[in-house]
Design an enzyme around this catalytic site. Structure first.
Site, PDB file in Angstrom:
ATOM      1  N   CYS A 197      41.652  35.526  51.629  1.00  0.00           N
ATOM      2  CA  CYS A 197      40.979  36.215  50.526  1.00  0.00           C
ATOM      3  C   CYS A 197      40.077  37.333  51.044  1.00  0.00           C
ATOM      4  O   CYS A 197      39.856  38.319  50.364  1.00  0.00           O
ATOM      5  CB  CYS A 197      40.181  35.230  49.693  1.00  0.00           C
ATOM      6  SG  CYS A 197      39.248  34.068  50.670  1.00  0.00           S
ATOM      7  N   LYS A 238      41.599  18.531  44.478  1.00  0.00           N
ATOM      8  CA  LYS A 238      43.021  18.831  44.271  1.00  0.00           C
ATOM      9  C   LYS A 238      43.471  19.924  45.244  1.00  0.00           C
ATOM     10  O   LYS A 238      43.045  21.068  45.133  1.00  0.00           O
ATOM     11  CB  LYS A 238      43.296  19.301  42.845  1.00  0.00           C
ATOM     12  CG  LYS A 238      44.808  19.351  42.568  1.00  0.00           C
ATOM     13  CD  LYS A 238      45.171  20.131  41.333  1.00  0.00           C
ATOM     14  CE  LYS A 238      45.400  21.595  41.580  1.00  0.00           C
ATOM     15  NZ  LYS A 238      46.551  21.919  42.437  1.00  0.00           N
ATOM     16  N   GLU A 270      35.009  31.012  44.456  1.00  0.00           N
ATOM     17  CA  GLU A 270      35.303  31.857  45.617  1.00  0.00           C
ATOM     18  C   GLU A 270      36.667  32.445  45.333  1.00  0.00           C
ATOM     19  O   GLU A 270      37.671  31.749  45.409  1.00  0.00           O
ATOM     20  CB  GLU A 270      35.266  31.021  46.895  1.00  0.00           C
ATOM     21  CG  GLU A 270      34.980  31.842  48.131  1.00  0.00           C
ATOM     22  CD  GLU A 270      36.243  32.386  48.746  1.00  0.00           C
ATOM     23  OE1 GLU A 270      36.691  33.453  48.283  1.00  0.00           O
ATOM     24  OE2 GLU A 270      36.782  31.750  49.655  1.00  0.00           O
ATOM     25  N   GLU A 320      45.060  42.600  44.970  1.00  0.00           N
ATOM     26  CA  GLU A 320      45.127  41.727  46.138  1.00  0.00           C
ATOM     27  C   GLU A 320      46.585  41.340  46.369  1.00  0.00           C
ATOM     28  O   GLU A 320      47.222  40.739  45.506  1.00  0.00           O
ATOM     29  CB  GLU A 320      44.279  40.482  45.885  1.00  0.00           C
ATOM     30  CG  GLU A 320      44.188  39.584  47.091  1.00  0.00           C
ATOM     31  CD  GLU A 320      43.262  38.392  46.860  1.00  0.00           C
ATOM     32  OE1 GLU A 320      43.289  37.824  45.756  1.00  0.00           O
ATOM     33  OE2 GLU A 320      42.524  38.035  47.792  1.00  0.00           O
TER      34      GLU A 320
END
Lengths: 487, 265
Positions: free
Chosen positions: A293, A185, A259, A390
């Site tokens: 990331c 997906k 991850e 983040e």
């Protein structure tokens, strides 16, 4: 270097991309209408124009995709000779190389990233990933001493919007090399290169059902995670969603790799080559609009060079060109979505409110689309949200340190542990820092380098499992005698 | 008149010391009063493990191997005592040999698990394993000694520190083991052993934010709930197999770190 240099526009042609008005789901080797009957628009974030409509996979669609993957697994893919499996993957790598310009343009149109990056980074790496794992398909027994690795079955894979095709390659290549079939997906906002990849699968003549691609928002991902016919889940995305997936899979015995997020420290010592370090800082946080990331979002500068380094950095920022992602001179493209732009805006406001000092170079933002100027915060305390959370945008938080120990302590003062950077000319210091930094990838005198042979993945709340290299095979194999999660 | 023997007080093993449970409780197991650890004891053990971790992980692999080998030596000397507390001599001997086997891995697994990576650019790139940190181990009820050793050895040989929930029904071998560990030059806090009711301590370890991994090899019906709790800080969840010895058991508690450096003059 003076700001405001004028460049003539140098846009890459869009002609090479042919878009359908509406896309179905790629299940069992064909694009099919969704049983849900639902579609949603997918945009160009640089212009807000609608590029196409894509399907929202519902529970029945997920079930059909998993069924197709299971059928393909049972009816041949798991028993085909590994050398033949390898040849399919080599074919995919070659087709991606052949059609790389088409993919690069579409990637920039749908995701907002500069064509220079999609053309020079995403596409070559995606092809290389398939080429690398292709060669493993018939050599698995050499990778795990004293084991006879076997495939697992159906892998459910959920990927983010920052490197749509590259993350697809990171997921699909090792899964197929290990003999599994997949249901992938793509992210809600960036489905188009995954759907174009369906055409690569067709051209490579992969047996129907080996690769299935379902589009949709988080609901489709949640259905995939909890589907009983899926043997393994691989997820790249936020730590929050990663934890929810880990909870959902508790007690099921399904293999899982995560991850997740990061808040990497990029540490510059006083003996570093400053001009190179400035380039590394810029690449670390402004590459792909900071939608990375492992971005070097916390700059840790040794106090004695703080002023000259920040002066150089600010001057360099004035030369960054923000604008049309398809322009070959563009350094900073569009923010991927309205939602992400809102998040960046909110965190930047929080940074100003908490007392950090903001710097943005003079920079004209296009009127349409989602944009955010490259931003540097100085006077940042470790407790500020911009030093902890983040941001996933072109926003750098600068902190300082005096001793190597203090740098290590500050760098590790986060729940994340995906990557870190070290800049110094002293070899022994590099190795000492590399040992002490709690992160899965350490870039010394460089940043944001990727390669299919190089394992990638996090410590702590940045997730577990590795992608890339020999180690990237393990999540897709049953090694036999031990059932290990997170190794 | 025969001499009245001196009995042992069966206590916890935390930070290299032998405290009673802070709760002041005991429970009866194998005919003895055994410390019934509390969630506070579990938290204290995690703190002890965290403080022991740095020193242990910083020791050379050669040194760690020698400490593991010395654990085997210390057990060998107590073979008769151990044999009375578990299924017998065979289990003891197998456990001792397991320590020796893992002792030999200390300075070898990095070569088997690590790699140098031929990236397509001028960079020197290599991957090496590092310990995950603090590992909680839910040991099986049976075999009470063999199961314990099979799970502790691969965890600590990799440089991790462990907080172990011993067999609930047969904890005496674990207590005997802690006495062997205390004389094996193992730094305090590297292995901490708790006795008591699993249901009172395991959930607190599974949800503890300073525990990096959990081995559910000895969990049964409570495993799904423990796994759910483990997600709070993305713990590595390992279902270690009790009878198995392999470098993959070590690898399950290691993080892989990859370092890049440019090549140039």
């Amino acid at each position: 270097m003076p700001a405001g240099w004028e460049y003539a526009p140098a846009p890459e042609s869009r002609d090479i991309v042919t878009l359908e008005e509406r896309y179905g789901l790629f299940i069992g080797g064909e694009l099919v209408d969704p049983r849900s009957g639902e579609y949603f628009p997918t945009l160009n974030p640089g212009t807000e124009e609608q590029l196409a409509e894509v399907a929202q996979a519902g529970p029945q669609d997920v079930d059909a995709a998993v069924g197709a993957a299971r059928g393909a697994y049972d009816n041949g893919w798991s028993s085909i000779s590994p050398a033949e499996r390898a040849k399919y993957l080599f074919r995919i790598a070659r087709i991606l190389q052949e059609r790389s310009r088409e993919f690069a343009v579409l990637e920039s149109m749908n995701g907002g990233k500069p064509i220079r990056e999609s053309r020079d980074v995403d596409l070559p790496l995606a092809a290389a990933h398939f080429f690398y794992y292709a060669g493993w398909a018939d050599k698995l027994e050499y990778a795990f001493p004293n084991r006879r690795p076997r495939s697992i079955g159906v892998a459910g894979q959920i990927i983010p919007w920052n490197f749509p095709l590259l993350m697809l390659a990171w997921k699909i290549a090792p899964a197929l090399a290990a003999g599994n079939t997949v249901v992938l997906k793509p992210a809600e906002t960036t489905p188009l290169t995954a759907l174009l990849f369906a055409d690569v699968v067709r051209q490579a003549e992969l047996p129907p059902g080996v690769v299935n691609i379902i589009t949709g928002d988080g609901r489709a991902g949640a259905e995939l995670v909890k589907h009983e016919g899926v043997d393994k889940i691989a997820f790249t995305g936020s730590t929050e969603v990663g934890k929810a997936i880990q909870r959902e899979l508790a007690g099921t015995g399904k293999k899982l790799t995560l991850e997740l997020g990061g808040k990497a420290a990029n540490i510059v010592f006083d003996d570093a080559a400053l001009d190179q370090a400035v380039e590394g800082i810029v690449n670390g946080i402004y590459f792909n609009q900071g939608h990375v990331c492992c971005a070097g979002s916390r700059l840790l500068v040794q106090e004695s060079i703080y002023e000259p380094l920040i002066a150089k950095l600010k001057r360099r920022l004035t030369t960054l060109r923000l604008g049309d992602p398809l322009d070959k001179n563009t350094d900073i493209g569009a923010i991927n979505s309205k939602q992400q732009l809102d998040k960046i805006t909110e965190l930047v406001a929080a940074g100003e409110e908490e007392g950090a000092e903001i710097y943005q170079p003079p920079c004209r933002l296009p009127e349409k689309g989602y944009w955010f100027a490259p931003t540097v915060f100085t006077n940042v305390a470790q407790s500020y949200r911009i030093a902890q959370e983040e941001i996933f945008g072109p926003v750098l938080s600068v902190l300082t340190f005096r001793t190597p120990d203090e740098a290590v302590e500050k760098a590790n003062n986060t729940a994340y542990g995906l990557s870190a950077g070290v800049w110094t000319e002293k070899g022994s210091r590099i190795l000492s820092m590399a040992q002490k930094l709690q992160a899965g990838v350490i870039w010394a005198n460089t940043f944001n380098r990727f390669d299919p042979t190089s394992p990638f993945g996090g410590f702590k709340e940045s997730g577990f499992g590795r992608e890339g290299g020999l180690h990237g095979l393990e999540p897709y194999l049953d090694l036999g005698e031990s059932e290990v999660r997170g190794g | 008149m025969s001499r009245l023997p001196v009995r042992k007080t069966y206590k916890l093993f935390i930070g290299g010391d032998f405290p009673r449970s802070e709760s002041g409780r005991t429970y009866e197991a194998q005919g003895q009063n055994v410390a019934r650890g509390s969630r506070k004891d579990a938290r204290d053990a995690v703190r002890a493990a965290r403080s022991g971790f740095g020193k242990w992980a910083g020791m050379t692999a050669y040194n760690r191997g020698q400490v593991l080998y010395r654990i085997a030596e210390m057990m060998e000397a107590r073979t008769a005592e151990f044999a009375e507390l578990c299924s017998g001599r065979a289990e003891v001997e197998e456990s001792i040999d397991r320590w020796v086997w893992y002792a030999g891995w200390a300075d070898k697994y990095a070569q088997v698990i690590g790699s140098s990576n031929p990236v397509a650019a001028p960079y020197f790139n290599f991957t090496f394993p590092e310990p995950t940190g603090v590992v909680a181990i839910v040991a099986p009820d049976e075999p009470s000694l063999g199961g314990l050793v099979s799970r502790i050895a691969p965890v600590i040989v990799g440089g991790n520190a462990a907080v172990v929930l011993a067999s609930e029904t047969a904890p005496l071998a674990a207590i005997e083991l802690s006495e062997a560990l205390a004389t094996a030059d193992l730094p305090g806090g590297v292995v901490n052993i708790l006795t008591g009711y699993r249901s009172e301590m395991a959930p607190w370890l599974a949800g503890h934010m300073d525990v990096n991994a959990i081995d559910l090899g000895g969990a049964d019906g409570d495993a799904p709930e423990l796994e759910r709790l483990a997600a709070d800080n993305v713990k590595r969840v390992v279902r270690g197999r009790i009878g198995e010895q392999s470098p993959y058991e070590i690898a399950a508690f290691l993080e892989l770190k990859t370092v890049w450096h440019p090549i140039g003059v």
